[in-house]
Write a protein that holds these residues in place. Structure first.
Motif, PDB file in Angstrom:
ATOM      1  N   ASP A  79      46.240  48.083  51.671  1.00 37.00           N
ATOM      2  CA  ASP A  79      46.242  49.113  50.647  1.00 37.00           C
ATOM      3  C   ASP A  79      45.024  50.018  50.797  1.00 37.00           C
ATOM      4  OD1 ASP A  79      44.134  47.653  49.721  1.00 37.00           O
ATOM      5  OD2 ASP A  79      45.011  47.147  47.779  1.00 37.00           O
ATOM      6  N   ARG A  83      42.308  46.115  51.101  1.00 34.52           N
ATOM      7  CA  ARG A  83      42.803  44.751  51.000  1.00 34.52           C
ATOM      8  C   ARG A  83      44.045  44.574  51.875  1.00 34.52           C
ATOM      9  NH1 ARG A  83      43.679  44.045  44.691  1.00 34.52           N
ATOM     10  NH2 ARG A  83      44.995  45.868  45.185  1.00 34.52           N
ATOM     11  N   ALA A 165      42.788  50.408  42.412  1.00 37.96           N
ATOM     12  CA  ALA A 165      43.609  49.246  42.739  1.00 37.96           C
ATOM     13  C   ALA A 165      43.564  48.211  41.617  1.00 37.96           C
ATOM     14  CB  ALA A 165      43.122  48.626  44.049  1.00 37.96           C
ATOM     15  N   LYS A 166      42.389  48.022  41.030  1.00 34.67           N
ATOM     16  CA  LYS A 166      42.273  47.104  39.892  1.00 34.67           C
ATOM     17  C   LYS A 166      43.107  47.605  38.716  1.00 34.67           C
ATOM     18  CE  LYS A 166      38.216  45.471  39.073  1.00 34.67           C
ATOM     19  NZ  LYS A 166      36.796  45.319  38.628  1.00 34.67           N
ATOM     20  N   SER A 168      45.769  49.571  38.891  1.00 32.09           N
ATOM     21  CA  SER A 168      47.175  49.450  39.242  1.00 32.09           C
ATOM     22  C   SER A 168      47.666  48.006  39.154  1.00 32.09           C
ATOM     23  CB  SER A 168      47.401  49.996  40.659  1.00 32.09           C
ATOM     24  OG  SER A 168      48.748  49.854  41.051  1.00 32.09           O
ATOM     25  N   ASP A 169      46.831  47.067  39.584  1.00 35.17           N
ATOM     26  CA  ASP A 169      47.222  45.650  39.531  1.00 35.17           C
ATOM     27  C   ASP A 169      47.436  45.191  38.096  1.00 35.17           C
ATOM     28  OD1 ASP A 169      47.075  45.542  42.254  1.00 35.17           O
ATOM     29  OD2 ASP A 169      45.106  44.580  42.334  1.00 35.17           O
ATOM     30  N   ARG A 170      46.556  45.599  37.197  1.00 38.78           N
ATOM     31  CA  ARG A 170      46.696  45.200  35.800  1.00 38.78           C
ATOM     32  C   ARG A 170      47.924  45.830  35.163  1.00 38.78           C
ATOM     33  NH1 ARG A 170      40.258  45.928  34.155  1.00 38.78           N
ATOM     34  NH2 ARG A 170      39.520  44.028  35.208  1.00 38.78           N
ATOM     35  N   LYS A 172      50.733  46.741  36.773  1.00 39.43           N
ATOM     36  CA  LYS A 172      51.909  46.078  37.330  1.00 39.43           C
ATOM     37  C   LYS A 172      52.100  44.689  36.733  1.00 39.43           C
ATOM     38  CE  LYS A 172      51.857  48.452  41.818  1.00 39.43           C
ATOM     39  NZ  LYS A 172      51.666  48.277  43.286  1.00 39.43           N
ATOM     40  N   ASP A 173      51.012  43.970  36.529  1.00 39.28           N
ATOM     41  CA  ASP A 173      51.108  42.633  35.945  1.00 39.28           C
ATOM     42  C   ASP A 173      51.702  42.697  34.542  1.00 39.28           C
ATOM     43  OD1 ASP A 173      50.248  39.686  35.959  1.00 39.28           O
ATOM     44  OD2 ASP A 173      49.224  40.440  34.182  1.00 39.28           O
TER      45      ASP A 173
END
Length: 333
Positions: A79, A83, A165-166, A168-170, A172-173
């Motif tokens: 990404d 990562r 990215a942090k 986006s991850d939260r 999506k979760d």
């Protein structure tokens, strides 16, 4: 057939669905596929994957090891925050769902990400802390002042990518967990068929015909995109099609849902007093504006599910017919 040949074959056969293959670019869609898998487990948390020309590479085990060993292929991707991920091709297990007879309409908004016809509000949690938000804005200002292509520009660019990215991850979760809970609790889910791309179009206009309230529209566009309505509706449809028992998702025309009274079906733009208040000028019915819209959405969904039946909240001014877009699980039917 190689990946490049397969990509061109897909593009030639279905140009409306597949895009034309392009050259690899740095930090953009970096990744490759592995056909012949060789994996081995190191301990409870770590395993190794054999990558040609690279050798054995460690990866964190986040799925059942049996699913990994039975996978047919894998894809390694990187990404924008640097990562590396490996995803194994394995059929998604069905979501456990027992028929409840419950139905719900969902209104997508900015003040509340999703409002249910039951009166419940679903809000995206805070994706970044106050300090992270300030740091991201400071890094963005620093990045704007630096020369494109310079080496020192990569440092703030990577820092911004890690924060994004942090974020986006939260997001999506939250979407994954919320969509799973809705699919488990309801047999029929009605959503608005929103055209987010058209709604977030820029209002700048042209030199000959400049737009109005450009700054306000730009802020509204950012707020809409931050809610990720498209991802939410897409994941909800995907999960509904992958349940043990039938769950139906219907998309209806969103026109006039915010102006129509859910009690008497009178449509009047002035009935919506504010972002949160709805007061019908015909019958005096008062409700939260988003909850009222969600009730109209579910009424429209019930109208299109009944064969030849009329919507429970037929509009008094609208002359459109609600489009029927369904998502069901054919195996569970």
């Amino acid at each position: 057939m190689g990946d490049l040949d397969r990509a061109f074959q897909n593009w030639w056969k279905r140009p409306d669905h597949f895009a034309r293959s392009t050259w690899h670019k740095k930090d953009i869609n970096e990744g490759f596929a592995i056909r012949d898998l060789s994996v081995r487990r190191l301990n409870l948390k770590w395993g190794e994957l054999f990558i040609p020309t690279c050798g054995w590479v460690k990866f964190r085990v986040t799925r059942a090891w049996q699913d990994i060993t039975s996978a047919s292929s894998a894809r390694v991707t990187k990404d924008r925050s640097g990562r590396w991920f490996v995803s194994f091709t394995y059929p998604t297990p069905n979501i456990a769902h027992e028929p409840t007879g419950e139905i719900v309409g969902i209104d997508m908004g900015v003040a509340h990400t999703a409002t249910l016809s039951t009166g419940e509000f679903l809000d995206t949690p805070e994706l970044l802390s106050k300090g992270e938000q300030r740091r991201k804005r400071r890094l963005q200002r620093k990045l704007a002042r630096q020369v494109k292509g310079s080496n020192r520009r990569n440092q703030p660019k990577l820092a911004i990518a890690k924060l994004s990215a942090k974020e986006s991850d939260r997001r999506k979760d939250w979407i994954e967990k919320t969509a799973t809970e809705l699919v488990r609790n309801y047999d029929l889910i009605v959503l608005e068929d929103l055209k987010v791309k058209n709604m977030t179009r820029s209002a700048k206009g042209t030199v000959e015909s400049p737009g109005k309230n450009v700054a306000h529209k730009s802020g509204l566009n950012r707020s809409i995109l931050e809610q990720s309505w498209t991802m939410f509706c897409q994941r909800l449809s995907d999960k509904a099609a992958n349940t043990t028992e039938q769950v139906e998702v219907i998309f209806v025309n969103p026109a006039y849902t915010g102006m129509r009274c859910s009690k008497c079906a009178h449509t009047e733009p002035k009935s919506r007093k504010s972002q949160a208040t709805f007061l019908c000028l015909a019958c005096g019915h008062m409700d939260n504006a988003d909850v009222n819209a969600a009730k109209n959405i579910i009424a429209a969904g019930l109208g299109v599910t009944e064969r030849g039946g009329q919507s429970h909240a037929a509009p008094t001014k609208a002359k459109h017919s609600d489009p029927v877009k369904r998502t069901t699980n054919p195996q569970a039917a």
